[in-house]
Every structure is written in structure tokens, then in C-alpha cells.
Design an enzyme around this catalytic site. Structure first.
Site, mmCIF file in Angstrom:
data_model
loop_
_atom_site.group_PDB
_atom_site.id
_atom_site.type_symbol
_atom_site.label_atom_id
_atom_site.label_comp_id
_atom_site.label_asym_id
_atom_site.label_seq_id
_atom_site.Cartn_x
_atom_site.Cartn_y
_atom_site.Cartn_z
ATOM 1 N N LYS A 15 0.826 -1.210 0.000
ATOM 2 C CA LYS A 15 0.000 0.000 0.000
ATOM 3 C C LYS A 15 0.863 1.265 0.000
ATOM 4 O O LYS A 15 0.637 2.208 -0.757
ATOM 5 C CB LYS A 15 -0.909 -0.019 1.235
ATOM 6 C CG LYS A 15 -1.583 1.277 1.531
ATOM 7 C CD LYS A 15 -2.656 1.566 0.510
ATOM 8 C CE LYS A 15 -3.161 2.985 0.639
ATOM 9 N NZ LYS A 15 -4.301 3.239 -0.186
ATOM 10 N N CYS B 139 -3.819 10.807 1.498
ATOM 11 C CA CYS B 139 -3.076 9.576 1.212
ATOM 12 C C CYS B 139 -1.692 9.857 0.664
ATOM 13 O O CYS B 139 -0.684 9.576 1.304
ATOM 14 C CB CYS B 139 -3.849 8.734 0.200
ATOM 15 S SG CYS B 139 -5.532 8.434 0.714
#
Ligand code: SAJ
Length: 435
Positions: free
Chosen positions: A205, A259
Site C-alpha cells: 500500500k 493519502c
């Protein structure tokens, strides 16, 4: 394994669509949020997040009778943790919400349950932080209950489709945990489900978002070079991307969102000395808003007293999310430098910026402005035309921070247009050969 009941912790951008999708696919779901206001909003049939299709999905989930909301977790076959993991001022991960979620689950944990962490987290969070807290229940991770990490990878603006269609990585603390995760997500995931270990999944991720951050940084650096050399970076990128193995991203006023501007720091924190490139990329992207302000300052010959319409405050096109938004930073810096800033954000119309005034419409933002600064390429801004600007504005200066305006049309209407990544027109109209 078959799961019939699920408890999702965190009713945000990921938890709410995930809980609703599980519910519309037949699981009995309790959506939990510690924020009373969010629970109330959802109970009243409202949705606190703007995302295409989300309201309809949430309403369908409630209508199916499979979704409830609550302020605390309760016993279930499986638990999904989708709480925020922001960074602290010193750029270290703030894992308080993950810790609190685990502590809230532990008293309800039963033998055979599955716990999945979806929140973006520093490598080893699942094994080093989550497992020990959950094991205070007296149950052992991997043997008595299953524990896995499965990163969310959905793109804001396309969450509902990507939730179902994207490939999903599931990393277990052991193989049985990863397989239990697969059994849960195969309820609705149509993309490939790939199994690995928990720490690899965490790393995957962070690598994805870091890869994007570094690539945006190089695009921003190309834009700086183009400005310096009198080149149009947008044309150069389009041409470079004709190469079969090159795909340069788009420069812009900076990298925002919760993010991409955050996650690379989780890798830096893991090994600062091993991550010079990642740190440099962060530095490039974080310095973009300041460069945009400097350029506008130079073009206007000073900012003090200038009336500037700032169009767009969200961190990217067609979302209402303002977190870490470079556009907010540009607007605030313009105001701090003495400009009279009027902001218009169609997706979050009440948003205020320090020192700025909120405009209720595009027309009001442009009214008597000396300059207009386009920072977000929202679809709504297709209404931003030379005709409208010509009618409303006092001045004739436009800055395009996203490379989307049709410059010839604006110039034909008498505007001076500056575009991020486009250098000043070279002398004589042609780029001169170096002597
Ligand atoms: N941006 C550019 N140039 C580009 C692309 C983006 O300047 O060419 C800027 C945007 O304007 C924005 C920021 O970068 O300010 C981030 O936008 P984004 O669309 O690249 O990404 P996010 O933050 O909306 O979503 C990302 C996605 N990750 C990747 O594409 C690798 C998404 O798949 C993740 O699920 C999400 O982060 C997340 O939640 O981690």
C-alpha cells in the site's frame, strides 16, 4: 468460511462505502463511528461524504435492513478497521485511532472471528501493534482468531466502482488468516484477490502511493524546468508519453489529500537513511504552492491590495475533500501576502480560508477581480469562460494551475494567461538555438 455478521469501525471515506457494500451483498453490518454527529447524520438518512453514488448505496443498505450504525462495536463474525491514520507534526504516523479501535474490539472478540485492518499503516502495525492489543482478549492471533491487513486502494471520485473491481491484496498473520480474509471480501470483490503476509501487504500500500508521489514530483520538476527554458511542459509531456514505456503524470499546484501526501512519510519513518528520494519528492511537492504564489506575485507586480478570485479549494477535481489541499495553501498564502482573496469551491461552498472571503458562486468570485487563479480542474469550472470573466472581472489576468484552459480563446478575449509549467514566450516566438 462463511461470514454472516460484520462490524466496520470508522464510517469515513472507506468504512462507509465498504460497510454499505457488504450490507447490500447480504451481510448483517453494524457501522461504528466514535463521532456522534456522524452516527446521527447517517441515522437521519443523510450522508456526510460527497462521493458519486454513495448516497444511493447507503440508502439501499439501510433499506435492505442489513445496515445499522452505532457508537461502539458489538460482537460479530468479522471486524473491519477503517479509521484514519494521519501524520503528526513531526511526520510520524498517528496510530491512536487504530489503537482505540483494537481496544474497543478486544472485549467482543470470540474464537473464530476475523479482524482486518484496512487503514494505511506503517509496516509491521498489524503484527506489532494490533495483534498484542487484540490478544488481551486471551485469544491468540492466527490460531484462535484470524488477523489480516488488506489495504484500501480506491480512488476518491470512483470509490464504489473501484471497491468492487480493483484487485485486492490480503496479508494474513498466517495463511489461514489471509484465506479467511479472502472468504470475507469475495462477498463482493470482483477483482483478483491476492494473498500474502500482513507486513508485505502494508508495504504494498505504501509503495503504491509513494510511487505516485515520486512520479508527480518529477512531473512538477519538469514543469519548473519548462518554465525556466521557455517550453510548454504540457506539450512536452504529451510527446514524451508517446514513448511506449513512459507515462509522465501531470504537474500541478502540489499534492494533497489524506493519502499521497501522507503515506510516503510512513516509509521514511521506517528507515530515514534509506529513503532520500522519497523525502526529496515530498519536498518538491510540498514546495509547489509557494512557487505558484511567487509566480502570481511576479506576474501581477505584487499582491498587496489585489483582488484575486481563487477557483477551487479541494485537493483534486470533482471531490469535496480539502485535506492537505495545496489549493487551500495557495489561497491562504495569497491572503497572507496582502491580496484580497475571494474563494469559490463548488463542492464545499462554505469552506473558509484564513484571510479569505467565501464567494457563493463563480460569478461572485470573479466580480471586479484583478486576477483569477484556477487551482482545481473541477468539471464545474467549464463554466469559467473568457466571456463570463470578461464581463465580471476588472483585470485581465488568469493563472491556470492545472493546464486545462484553452489559452488562445482567452488571449483572443484580451486576457494575459499564465500556465503552470509554461515558460514565458521566447523572444521572437521561436525557441532560439543556443549560440
Ligand atoms: N496529482 C497531480 N498530478 C497527477 C495526479 C495527481 O498533481 O498527475 C495530485 C492531485 O491533484 C491530488 C494528489 O495528487 O492533489 C493526489 O491525487 P490522486 O488522484 O493521485 O490520488 P488520491 O489521493 O485521490 O488517491 C490515491 C490513489 N493511489 C494511487 O493512485 C496509487 C488511490 O488508489 C488510493 O486508494 C488512495 O490514494 C488512498 O486512499 O490511499
Amino acid at each position: 468460511m462463511r461470514f454472516q455478521s460484520l462490524c466496520v469501525l470508522g464510517m469515513g471515506y472507506i468504512g462507509l462505502p465498504t460497510a454499505s457494500t457488504f450490507a447490500t451483498n447480504g451481510l448483517r453490518v453494524v457501522g461504528v463511528d466514535v463521532n456522534r454527529r456522524i452516527v446521527d447524520v447517517l441515522r437521519n438518512g443523510e450522508v456526510h461524504i460527497q462521493e458519486p453514488g454513495l448516497r444511493t448505496l447507503v440508502q439501499a443498505a439501510f433499506a435492505s435492513g442489513n445496515l445499522r450504525v452505532a457508537e461502539a462495536p458489538e460482537a460479530a463474525d468479522a471486524f473491519v478497521i477503517a479509521v484514519p491514520t494521519p501524520i503528526l507534526d513531526d511526520k510520524r504516523a498517528d496510530l491512536r485511532a487504530v489503537r482505540a479501535a483494537a481496544e474497543a474490539i478486544a472485549p467482543h472478540l470470540q474464537s473464530g472471528n476475523l479482524v482486518v485492518l484496512e487503514s494505511t499503516s506503517p509496516p509491521r502495525t498489524t503484527v506489532d501493534l494490533l495483534a498484542p492489543i487484540l490478544e488481551t482478549s486471551g485469544l491468540q492471533a492466527g490460531s484462535d482468531f484470524f488477523l489480516a491487513y488488506s489495504p484500501e486502494r480506491v480512488l476518491p471520485g470512483q470509490i464504489l466502482r473501484e471497491l468492487v473491481e480493483n484487485a485486492r491484496v490480503i496479508g494474513g498473520v498466517n495463511r489461514a488468516s489471509a484465506e479467511a480474509g479472502r472468504d470475507l471480501y469475495s462477498t463482493f470483490v470482483r477483482g483478483e484477490i491476492v494473498l500474502t503476509d500482513a507486513t508485505t501487504a502494508e508495504m504494498v500500500k505504501l509503495m503504491e502511493n509513494t510511487f505516485r508521489d515520486v512520479n508527480i514530483a518529477v512531473a512538477n520538476e519538469f514543469a519548473r524546468l519548462a518554465e525556466h527554458l521557455g517550453v510548454d511542459v504540457w506539450e512536452a509531456i504529451a510527446l514524451a508519453n508517446r514513448h511506449p514505456r513512459v507515462s509522465v503524470l501531470r504537474p500541478g499546484p502540489g499534492v494533497g489529500g489524506h493519502c499521497i501526501s501522507v503515506d510516503p512519510w510512513f516509509l521514511v519513518e521506517a528507515a530515514p537513511e534509506a529513503t532520500p528520494l522519497i523525502q526529496a519528492a515530498r519536498g518538491v511537492n510540498d514546495s509547489q504552492p509557494g512557487r505558484v504564489v511567487d509566480r502570481i506575485d511576479r506576474a501581477l507586480g505584487g499582491l498587496k491590495g489585489r483582488m484575486i478570485a481563487v477557483l477551487g479549494l479541494a485537493y483534486k477535481a470533482d471531490v469535496d475533500d480539502l485535506r492537505e489541499s495545496p489549493a487551500v495553501e495557495v489561497a491562504a498564502r495569497l491572503a497572507a501576502a496582502g491580496a484580497e482573496v475571494r474563494t469559490f469551491e463548488p463542492h464545499a461552498p462554505a469552506t473558509t480560508v484564513p484571510g479569505g472571503i467565501v464567494a457563493a458562486s463563480l460569478e461572485t468570485a470573479l466580480d471586479r477581480a484583478d486576477a483569477a487563479v484556477l487551482l482545481v480542474d473541477h468539471r464545474a469550472f467549464t463554466l469559467f469562460s473568457p466571456a463570463l470573466a470578461g464581463e465580471k472581472m476588472r483585470g485581465r489576468f488568469v493563472f491556470d494551475g492545472r493546464g486545462v484552459l484553452r489559452r488562445p480563446e482567452w488571449e483572443a478575449a484580451g486576457f494575459h494567461v499564465e500556465v503552470l509549467g509554461v515558460g514565458a514566450p521566447p523572444v521572437g516566438g521561436e525557441v532560439r538555438r543556443r549560440e
